[in-house]
Write a protein that holds these residues in place. Sequence first.
Motif, PDB file in Angstrom:
ATOM      1  N   ASN A 169       0.804  -1.219   0.000  1.00  0.00           N
ATOM      2  CA  ASN A 169       0.000   0.000   0.000  1.00  0.00           C
ATOM      3  C   ASN A 169       0.840   1.273   0.000  1.00  0.00           C
ATOM      4  O   ASN A 169       0.295   2.377   0.043  1.00  0.00           O
ATOM      5  CB  ASN A 169      -0.938   0.009   1.209  1.00  0.00           C
ATOM      6  CG  ASN A 169      -1.939  -1.123   1.162  1.00  0.00           C
ATOM      7  OD1 ASN A 169      -2.542  -1.391   0.112  1.00  0.00           O
ATOM      8  ND2 ASN A 169      -2.126  -1.808   2.279  1.00  0.00           N
ATOM      9  N   HIS A 170       2.144   1.132  -0.035  1.00  0.00           N
ATOM     10  CA  HIS A 170       3.026   2.292  -0.018  1.00  0.00           C
ATOM     11  C   HIS A 170       2.867   3.084  -1.315  1.00  0.00           C
ATOM     12  O   HIS A 170       2.601   2.519  -2.377  1.00  0.00           O
ATOM     13  CB  HIS A 170       4.474   1.841   0.138  1.00  0.00           C
ATOM     14  CG  HIS A 170       5.409   2.938   0.520  1.00  0.00           C
ATOM     15  ND1 HIS A 170       5.923   3.828  -0.393  1.00  0.00           N
ATOM     16  CD2 HIS A 170       5.912   3.301   1.723  1.00  0.00           C
ATOM     17  CE1 HIS A 170       6.720   4.681   0.218  1.00  0.00           C
ATOM     18  NE2 HIS A 170       6.733   4.387   1.506  1.00  0.00           N
ATOM     19  N   ILE A 171       3.042   4.396  -1.236  1.00  0.00           N
ATOM     20  CA  ILE A 171       2.849   5.243  -2.421  1.00  0.00           C
ATOM     21  C   ILE A 171       3.876   4.940  -3.511  1.00  0.00           C
ATOM     22  O   ILE A 171       3.647   5.238  -4.682  1.00  0.00           O
ATOM     23  CB  ILE A 171       2.907   6.747  -2.062  1.00  0.00           C
ATOM     24  CG1 ILE A 171       4.190   7.087  -1.324  1.00  0.00           C
ATOM     25  CG2 ILE A 171       1.686   7.150  -1.265  1.00  0.00           C
ATOM     26  CD1 ILE A 171       4.335   8.562  -1.008  1.00  0.00           C
ATOM     27  N   PHE A 172       5.011   4.333  -3.142  1.00  0.00           N
ATOM     28  CA  PHE A 172       6.011   3.963  -4.139  1.00  0.00           C
ATOM     29  C   PHE A 172       5.897   2.504  -4.552  1.00  0.00           C
ATOM     30  O   PHE A 172       6.724   2.018  -5.331  1.00  0.00           O
ATOM     31  CB  PHE A 172       7.419   4.251  -3.622  1.00  0.00           C
ATOM     32  CG  PHE A 172       7.855   5.688  -3.802  1.00  0.00           C
ATOM     33  CD1 PHE A 172       8.461   6.104  -4.976  1.00  0.00           C
ATOM     34  CD2 PHE A 172       7.634   6.619  -2.806  1.00  0.00           C
ATOM     35  CE1 PHE A 172       8.852   7.412  -5.154  1.00  0.00           C
ATOM     36  CE2 PHE A 172       8.025   7.944  -2.970  1.00  0.00           C
ATOM     37  CZ  PHE A 172       8.630   8.340  -4.149  1.00  0.00           C
ATOM     38  N   SER A 173       4.879   1.807  -4.040  1.00  0.00           N
ATOM     39  CA  SER A 173       4.682   0.415  -4.437  1.00  0.00           C
ATOM     40  C   SER A 173       4.213   0.361  -5.887  1.00  0.00           C
ATOM     41  O   SER A 173       3.348   1.137  -6.304  1.00  0.00           O
ATOM     42  CB  SER A 173       3.639  -0.254  -3.535  1.00  0.00           C
ATOM     43  OG  SER A 173       3.306  -1.533  -4.020  1.00  0.00           O
ATOM     44  N   ILE A 174       4.770  -0.558  -6.662  1.00  0.00           N
ATOM     45  CA  ILE A 174       4.369  -0.667  -8.074  1.00  0.00           C
ATOM     46  C   ILE A 174       3.487  -1.889  -8.310  1.00  0.00           C
ATOM     47  O   ILE A 174       3.104  -2.177  -9.451  1.00  0.00           O
ATOM     48  CB  ILE A 174       5.605  -0.731  -8.999  1.00  0.00           C
ATOM     49  CG1 ILE A 174       6.477  -1.951  -8.694  1.00  0.00           C
ATOM     50  CG2 ILE A 174       6.410   0.546  -8.878  1.00  0.00           C
ATOM     51  CD1 ILE A 174       7.655  -2.112  -9.632  1.00  0.00           C
ATOM     52  N   TYR A 175       3.164  -2.617  -7.234  1.00  0.00           N
ATOM     53  CA  TYR A 175       2.291  -3.781  -7.380  1.00  0.00           C
ATOM     54  C   TYR A 175       1.210  -3.712  -6.303  1.00  0.00           C
ATOM     55  O   TYR A 175       1.450  -3.959  -5.140  1.00  0.00           O
ATOM     56  CB  TYR A 175       3.088  -5.079  -7.230  1.00  0.00           C
ATOM     57  CG  TYR A 175       2.277  -6.320  -7.533  1.00  0.00           C
ATOM     58  CD1 TYR A 175       1.928  -6.643  -8.842  1.00  0.00           C
ATOM     59  CD2 TYR A 175       1.873  -7.164  -6.513  1.00  0.00           C
ATOM     60  CE1 TYR A 175       1.190  -7.776  -9.135  1.00  0.00           C
ATOM     61  CE2 TYR A 175       1.125  -8.311  -6.791  1.00  0.00           C
ATOM     62  CZ  TYR A 175       0.790  -8.612  -8.095  1.00  0.00           C
ATOM     63  OH  TYR A 175       0.049  -9.734  -8.379  1.00  0.00           O
ATOM     64  N   LYS A 176       0.009  -3.316  -6.732  1.00  0.00           N
ATOM     65  CA  LYS A 176      -1.087  -3.100  -5.792  1.00  0.00           C
ATOM     66  C   LYS A 176      -2.341  -3.799  -6.295  1.00  0.00           C
ATOM     67  O   LYS A 176      -2.741  -3.636  -7.450  1.00  0.00           O
ATOM     68  CB  LYS A 176      -1.371  -1.601  -5.639  1.00  0.00           C
ATOM     69  CG  LYS A 176      -0.191  -0.784  -5.125  1.00  0.00           C
ATOM     70  CD  LYS A 176      -0.474   0.698  -5.164  1.00  0.00           C
ATOM     71  CE  LYS A 176       0.726   1.508  -4.703  1.00  0.00           C
ATOM     72  NZ  LYS A 176       0.545   2.960  -4.857  1.00  0.00           N
ATOM     73  N   ALA A 177      -2.946  -4.591  -5.403  1.00  0.00           N
ATOM     74  CA  ALA A 177      -4.227  -5.246  -5.716  1.00  0.00           C
ATOM     75  C   ALA A 177      -4.163  -6.006  -7.041  1.00  0.00           C
ATOM     76  O   ALA A 177      -5.024  -5.847  -7.907  1.00  0.00           O
ATOM     77  CB  ALA A 177      -5.357  -4.226  -5.726  1.00  0.00           C
ATOM     78  N   ASP A 178      -3.118  -6.812  -7.204  1.00  0.00           N
ATOM     79  CA  ASP A 178      -2.965  -7.658  -8.394  1.00  0.00           C
ATOM     80  C   ASP A 178      -2.836  -6.870  -9.698  1.00  0.00           C
ATOM     81  O   ASP A 178      -3.178  -7.366 -10.774  1.00  0.00           O
ATOM     82  CB  ASP A 178      -4.134  -8.640  -8.514  1.00  0.00           C
ATOM     83  CG  ASP A 178      -4.193  -9.593  -7.338  1.00  0.00           C
ATOM     84  OD1 ASP A 178      -3.108  -9.991  -6.865  1.00  0.00           O
ATOM     85  OD2 ASP A 178      -5.299  -9.933  -6.901  1.00  0.00           O
ATOM     86  N   SER A 179      -2.371  -5.643  -9.610  1.00  0.00           N
ATOM     87  CA  SER A 179      -2.177  -4.843 -10.821  1.00  0.00           C
ATOM     88  C   SER A 179      -0.911  -4.001 -10.673  1.00  0.00           C
ATOM     89  O   SER A 179      -0.427  -3.779  -9.562  1.00  0.00           O
ATOM     90  CB  SER A 179      -3.380  -3.929 -11.083  1.00  0.00           C
ATOM     91  OG  SER A 179      -3.534  -2.988 -10.039  1.00  0.00           O
TER      92      SER A 179
END
Length: 252
Positions: A169-179
């Motif tokens: 859930n981090h703002i720099f995360s590139i993988y969120k909710a399977d997308s």
Amino acid sequence: MQNKHGFNFLRKVWHVLGLIIPISLYLDLFSSFGGYQNGTRAFLVVYLGLFLFGLVFLESLRLSIPSFESFFFRYFGFLMKEEERNRFNGTVPYFLANFLVVLFFSAEIAVLSILFLVIGDPIAAYVGSKYGKNRFYNGKSREGVFGFVTGAFTVSVLVLLLLSFRDPNHIFSIYKADSIDWIPILATFLAVLVSCLTEFFSSTTAKGLIDDNLLIPLAGAITLAISMQALTGLGFEEFFFSPNKLFWKITI
């Protein structure tokens, strides 16, 4: 250890040792330092500040006392360029850049912007010196430019992936909710490009205090912060760090 196009292997190794700064910040190695909320950042700022002060003091002595300059260059000249005899060596702006990005930017931006320099610059120098055939007016090559962008961007994406695994859930995360979230990737790519252009056009001024070692991380950090703010719509406080929070004590 330096070829005709200016690649100094030992000097680049010395700079790569600077990875300890972003690694410490990323892993939060000194979280309990002094009982501060931002213990690792506080430790790094103190360490970098003291080291920078000592380095400037030694360099000032070297530049003002000929006998000390001769001694210093005899034993440490392999880490320096010949033209640095009469100006501050590149380690000074290098540590100044580390100090500034750690003090004024979010941890993620500080880590990435330091990596732009520590990874991109040595790769550009090596690729340019060994494979550079298409050179520009300033002696730098297309191959070196490609090496900078490719190396810095690849390592930065790996860091973004690590951030994603640690906190999806981090703002720099590139993988969120399977997308895939392309915003951090795009912002990072823009920052890498600006850092590369900064390296390409930068020159050494102010008696060596301003050079690419200072400008690359600062240009990358500013571009990354502005790009992330513009693309996410979040407040600048998410991407900049306020120094007045540096020594806030942990409260229970």
